[in-house]
Design a protein around this motif. Structure first.
Motif, PDB file in Angstrom:
ATOM      1  N   UNK A   1       0.843  -1.188   0.000  1.00  0.00           N
ATOM      2  CA  UNK A   1       0.000   0.000   0.000  1.00  0.00           C
ATOM      3  C   UNK A   1       0.885   1.247   0.000  1.00  0.00           C
ATOM      4  N   UNK A   2       0.763   2.063  -1.045  1.00  0.00           N
ATOM      5  CA  UNK A   2       1.670   3.223  -1.172  1.00  0.00           C
ATOM      6  C   UNK A   2       1.567   4.183   0.016  1.00  0.00           C
ATOM      7  N   UNK A   3       0.334   4.450   0.471  1.00  0.00           N
ATOM      8  CA  UNK A   3       0.203   5.420   1.570  1.00  0.00           C
ATOM      9  C   UNK A   3       0.860   4.886   2.845  1.00  0.00           C
ATOM     10  N   UNK A   4       0.876   3.554   2.971  1.00  0.00           N
ATOM     11  CA  UNK A   4       1.477   2.944   4.157  1.00  0.00           C
ATOM     12  C   UNK A   4       3.006   2.937   4.028  1.00  0.00           C
ATOM     13  N   UNK A   5       3.472   2.777   2.788  1.00  0.00           N
ATOM     14  CA  UNK A   5       4.910   2.671   2.554  1.00  0.00           C
ATOM     15  C   UNK A   5       5.585   4.046   2.562  1.00  0.00           C
ATOM     16  N   UNK A   6       4.851   5.058   2.104  1.00  0.00           N
ATOM     17  CA  UNK A   6       5.452   6.391   1.933  1.00  0.00           C
ATOM     18  C   UNK A   6       6.156   6.955   3.169  1.00  0.00           C
ATOM     19  N   UNK A   7       5.552   6.860   4.361  1.00  0.00           N
ATOM     20  CA  UNK A   7       6.287   7.380   5.528  1.00  0.00           C
ATOM     21  C   UNK A   7       7.636   6.697   5.701  1.00  0.00           C
ATOM     22  N   UNK A   8       7.679   5.397   5.422  1.00  0.00           N
ATOM     23  CA  UNK A   8       8.944   4.664   5.583  1.00  0.00           C
ATOM     24  C   UNK A   8       9.922   5.048   4.481  1.00  0.00           C
ATOM     25  N   UNK A   9       9.401   5.351   3.282  1.00  0.00           N
ATOM     26  CA  UNK A   9      10.271   5.873   2.214  1.00  0.00           C
ATOM     27  C   UNK A   9      10.947   7.148   2.706  1.00  0.00           C
TER      28      UNK A   9
ATOM     29  N   UNK B   1     -10.111  17.954  22.766  1.00  0.00           N
ATOM     30  CA  UNK B   1     -10.438  16.547  22.988  1.00  0.00           C
ATOM     31  C   UNK B   1      -9.232  15.667  22.625  1.00  0.00           C
ATOM     32  N   UNK B   2      -9.392  14.372  22.857  1.00  0.00           N
ATOM     33  CA  UNK B   2      -8.310  13.427  22.563  1.00  0.00           C
ATOM     34  C   UNK B   2      -8.744  12.386  21.552  1.00  0.00           C
ATOM     35  N   UNK B   3      -7.743  11.674  21.031  1.00  0.00           N
ATOM     36  CA  UNK B   3      -8.035  10.457  20.276  1.00  0.00           C
ATOM     37  C   UNK B   3      -6.929   9.457  20.593  1.00  0.00           C
ATOM     38  N   UNK B   4      -7.304   8.323  21.193  1.00  0.00           N
ATOM     39  CA  UNK B   4      -6.307   7.323  21.588  1.00  0.00           C
ATOM     40  C   UNK B   4      -6.174   6.273  20.480  1.00  0.00           C
ATOM     41  N   UNK B   5      -4.995   6.221  19.871  1.00  0.00           N
ATOM     42  CA  UNK B   5      -4.773   5.320  18.736  1.00  0.00           C
ATOM     43  C   UNK B   5      -4.682   3.862  19.156  1.00  0.00           C
ATOM     44  N   UNK B   6      -4.185   3.624  20.356  1.00  0.00           N
ATOM     45  CA  UNK B   6      -3.981   2.252  20.807  1.00  0.00           C
ATOM     46  C   UNK B   6      -2.662   1.657  20.355  1.00  0.00           C
ATOM     47  N   UNK B   7      -1.692   2.512  20.019  1.00  0.00           N
ATOM     48  CA  UNK B   7      -0.374   2.027  19.592  1.00  0.00           C
ATOM     49  C   UNK B   7       0.138   2.834  18.427  1.00  0.00           C
ATOM     50  N   UNK B   8       1.182   2.323  17.766  1.00  0.00           N
ATOM     51  CA  UNK B   8       1.721   2.975  16.572  1.00  0.00           C
ATOM     52  C   UNK B   8       1.949   1.915  15.503  1.00  0.00           C
ATOM     53  N   UNK B   9       2.118   2.363  14.265  1.00  0.00           N
ATOM     54  CA  UNK B   9       2.367   1.428  13.166  1.00  0.00           C
ATOM     55  C   UNK B   9       3.715   0.740  13.397  1.00  0.00           C
TER      56      UNK B   9
ATOM     57  N   UNK C   1       7.033   7.696  12.093  1.00  0.00           N
ATOM     58  CA  UNK C   1       6.459   7.187  10.851  1.00  0.00           C
ATOM     59  C   UNK C   1       4.930   7.224  10.909  1.00  0.00           C
ATOM     60  N   UNK C   2       4.374   6.936  12.086  1.00  0.00           N
ATOM     61  CA  UNK C   2       2.922   6.993  12.250  1.00  0.00           C
ATOM     62  C   UNK C   2       2.434   8.439  12.100  1.00  0.00           C
ATOM     63  N   UNK C   3       3.214   9.375  12.627  1.00  0.00           N
ATOM     64  CA  UNK C   3       2.895  10.800  12.474  1.00  0.00           C
ATOM     65  C   UNK C   3       2.837  11.170  10.990  1.00  0.00           C
ATOM     66  N   UNK C   4       3.857  10.734  10.228  1.00  0.00           N
ATOM     67  CA  UNK C   4       3.885  11.031   8.790  1.00  0.00           C
ATOM     68  C   UNK C   4       2.679  10.404   8.086  1.00  0.00           C
ATOM     69  N   UNK C   5       2.359   9.156   8.474  1.00  0.00           N
ATOM     70  CA  UNK C   5       1.250   8.449   7.854  1.00  0.00           C
ATOM     71  C   UNK C   5      -0.075   9.177   8.116  1.00  0.00           C
ATOM     72  N   UNK C   6      -0.299   9.545   9.370  1.00  0.00           N
ATOM     73  CA  UNK C   6      -1.555  10.228   9.721  1.00  0.00           C
ATOM     74  C   UNK C   6      -1.640  11.576   9.019  1.00  0.00           C
TER      75      UNK C   6
END
Lengths: 395, 198
Positions: free
Chosen positions: A177-185, B104-112, B151-156
């Protein structure tokens, strides 16, 4: 920095060993398997966080024991007492104290007592796989620049996660999944760009030092060069931004192949160094003898580089290297390294260093004999500075 | 070593399964409880059972709560246009302690974490997107400053981009009360990158 005392317990076949070392050259003799290299490994565990032999901690512990500890005490170049203590326990893992303060991670210890190691395994740097040359690069730059070590550890983590993601996608039979991979890129590119730029800077400073050192110790070499070969980039680039651009380009280029093979195919973990003698690749152009002397040149250059970058004069550990050199060259290397800094040398016997037998030990020199994991005899060129009672304990 | 009482042994075994509690500590706690009045022990047992029976995840912020929505999500004093994303319920407590945050908050329950098989589906990402769709002005990403958190920050940030709202991350830098000379180089570099005009 120079050491005054090295002590350790339950390390390999040593139960408890303590030695007061000389400020110049320390020659440790003993037959194979008696435990002479262990003394060098103890210093390496304290200053580089692990043994240069690469043995996992669990196997370093003496048979029947659960933990080992190492303590080195020395004096900084400014005359301040320094000490590093390392404790490893099978259950609790490893802890390190730097001058009595717990170190949060490896990065805090590495570089505080810079150390140059030359052991027979390191032949692979000049004629082995690229990974050996990267290990050399990382070890030197990490000691000189702490940020490099931080970035390197993060890079390895990102790489591992990215590979896990690609492998998972491959197993599922669908492209990642590109959106999932992009942060790691992005994570990989950012850190790779930084590492590659630091490696570029390092080589720029290191090459003239290496050329000079190689010419001094090697024979039949008119010219020695060392070049940085960044992964898939034809020549080193001028800035982090340039590396970033090149890496993004490469990232897109290999994307399809990466999802097919399920692993990362670009980045700083694929770099290499090219070493040349008289204009030819060292792997084909150098004789066996030249390989040996080039490696010594490389290590002497490493010493000069670290000495110029760090606040402390590096320690020098020479494990079993003199047996392979002819007596004249052995003497030259011995005398050269002795004038640079404090050295710790292992040899099967003093016959390998005949000049020492001839002239005797001078001031600042010491010889230790090791037998079945304990010091069996000590000779000093002069009374050691502290004059304290010496102990070769095996309790 | 086994104690003479089987029921005591059972308590020790249960306690020693708790995080950071070893067998020795478990023994100490069990023997302590044994000396307490019966009502004390009963109250503790009741509290434990009550906790598991009455708590669940808030349908809005995914925090642990007994009411639904949770008191924070229900509060009229809270700024409902502001959502702070954190990893765990304990992070909510940490931010709440500041008394400075009114959103307010949002609890993710972890990270990627691909190595441990944790992807967005295992986290409360879909729920976050839904909240944003229902109207939020700003999302603050307050994840831990390690590789996975980053990385989770970038993803979100990428996932939230189409909604054209303000997405921010908390600053990384020098802890208050510390001295520059004792701070590691990586933190100082980040702090320099995140410098602000005074």
């Amino acid at each position: 920095m120079h050491l005054r005392r090295v002590s350790f317990r339950n390390l390999r076949n040593h139960a408890a060993t303590e030695l007061e070392v000389a400020q110049g050259a320390n020659v440790i003799t003993g037959l194979n398997g008696e435990g002479k290299t262990t003394i060098l490994e103890a210093i390496s565990i304290a200053t580089l966080t692990r043994s240069f032999v690469g043995t996992p901690d669990a196997h370093m512990v003496r048979r029947g024991q659960r933990s080992y500890d190492v303590r080195i005490e020395g004096v900084s170049d400014y005359g301040v007492p320094r000490r590093i203590e390392v404790e490893y326990d099978a259950a609790a893992g490893r802890t390190a104290l730097l001058d009595g303060t717990p170190a949060a991670n490896a990065a805090q210890v590495i570089g505080s007592a810079p150390t140059v190691v030359l052991s027979p395994d390191m032949k692979a740097i000049t004629n082995g796989a690229p990974a050996e040359r990267r290990r050399f690069l990382d070890m030197v730059i990490s000691q000189a620049k702490r940020r490099y070590l931080e970035e390197l550890m993060q890079y390895r983590r990102v790489l591992k996660q990215r590979n896990a993601l690609l492998a998972m996608a491959r197993r599922s039979g669908r492209p990642a999944d590109r959106t999932l991979l992009e942060p790691w890129d992005e994570g990989l590119v950012e850190r790779a760009a930084h590492l590659m730029y630091e490696r570029t800077i390092f080589l720029r400073e290191f090459e003239p030092i290496f050329r000079d050192a190689a010419m001094r110790v090697a024979s039949g070499i008119d010219r020695a060069d060392i070049h940085y070969l960044p992964d898939a980039i034809s020549a080193p680039l001028a800035s982090v931004a340039d590396y970033r651009d090149a890496l993004w380009f490469r990232c897109r280029e290999v994307a399809a192949e990466e999802s097919r093979r399920g692993t990362t195919l670009f980045g700083a973990h694929r770099d290499d160094l090219r070493m040349e003698v008289n204009g030819g690749d060292v792997r084909v152009a150098a004789s066996q003898g030249q390989h040996k002397t080039l490696l010594i040149g490389l290590k002497i250059a490493e010493f000069h580089y670290l000495a110029s970058q760090c606040a402390e004069t590096p320690l020098i550990l020479l494990d079993d290297i003199f047996g392979e050199l002819d007596p004249q060259r052995a003497e030259r290397v011995y005398e050269l390294t002795r004038t640079l800094g404090q050295t710790f040398i292992t040899a099967a016997s003093l016959d390998i260093l005949p000049f020492l037998n001839r002239r005797g030990l001078g001031p600042g020199e010491a010889q230790f004999s090791v037998e079945s994991g304990a010091i069996s005899s000590i000779r000093y060129g002069q009374i050691p500075p502290s004059g304290e009672a010496l102990r070769a304990a095996d309790s | 070593m086994l104690y003479t009482s089987e029921s005591l042994e059972a308590v020790i075994e249960h306690l020693s399964r708790l995080p950071t509690i070893g067998r020795k500590t478990a023994q100490r706690i069990a023997l302590y409880l044994l000396k307490q009045p019966r009502e004390e022990v009963a109250a503790l047992a009741q509290a434990l059972v009550g906790m598991t029976e009455r708590t669940h995840y808030c349908s809005v912020c995914q925090n642990i709560t007994e009411t639904d929505p949770c008191p924070i999500c229900q509060s009229t004093k809270r700024d409902r246009s502001l959502v702070c994303v954190v990893e765990e319920p304990s992070d909510v407590l940490a931010v709440e302690k500041t008394n400075d945050y009114t959103g307010l908050y949002h609890v993710l329950g972890g990270v990627i974490n691909p190595l441990e098989g944790v992807g967005p589906e295992e986290l409360k990402v879909r729920e976050l997107i839904q909240r944003v769709q229902n109207g939020v002005d700003e999302v603050i990403l307050a994840l831990n400053p390690n590789v996975e958190g980053e990385m989770t920050t970038l993803y979100l940030a990428k996932m939230l981009k189409p909604f054209e709202i303000k997405v921010t991350r908390i600053a990384r830098g020098i802890p208050l009360g510390s001295e520059l000379q004792f701070i590691d180089e990586a933190t100082i570099s980040r702090a320099l990158e995140g410098r602000v005009t005074v």
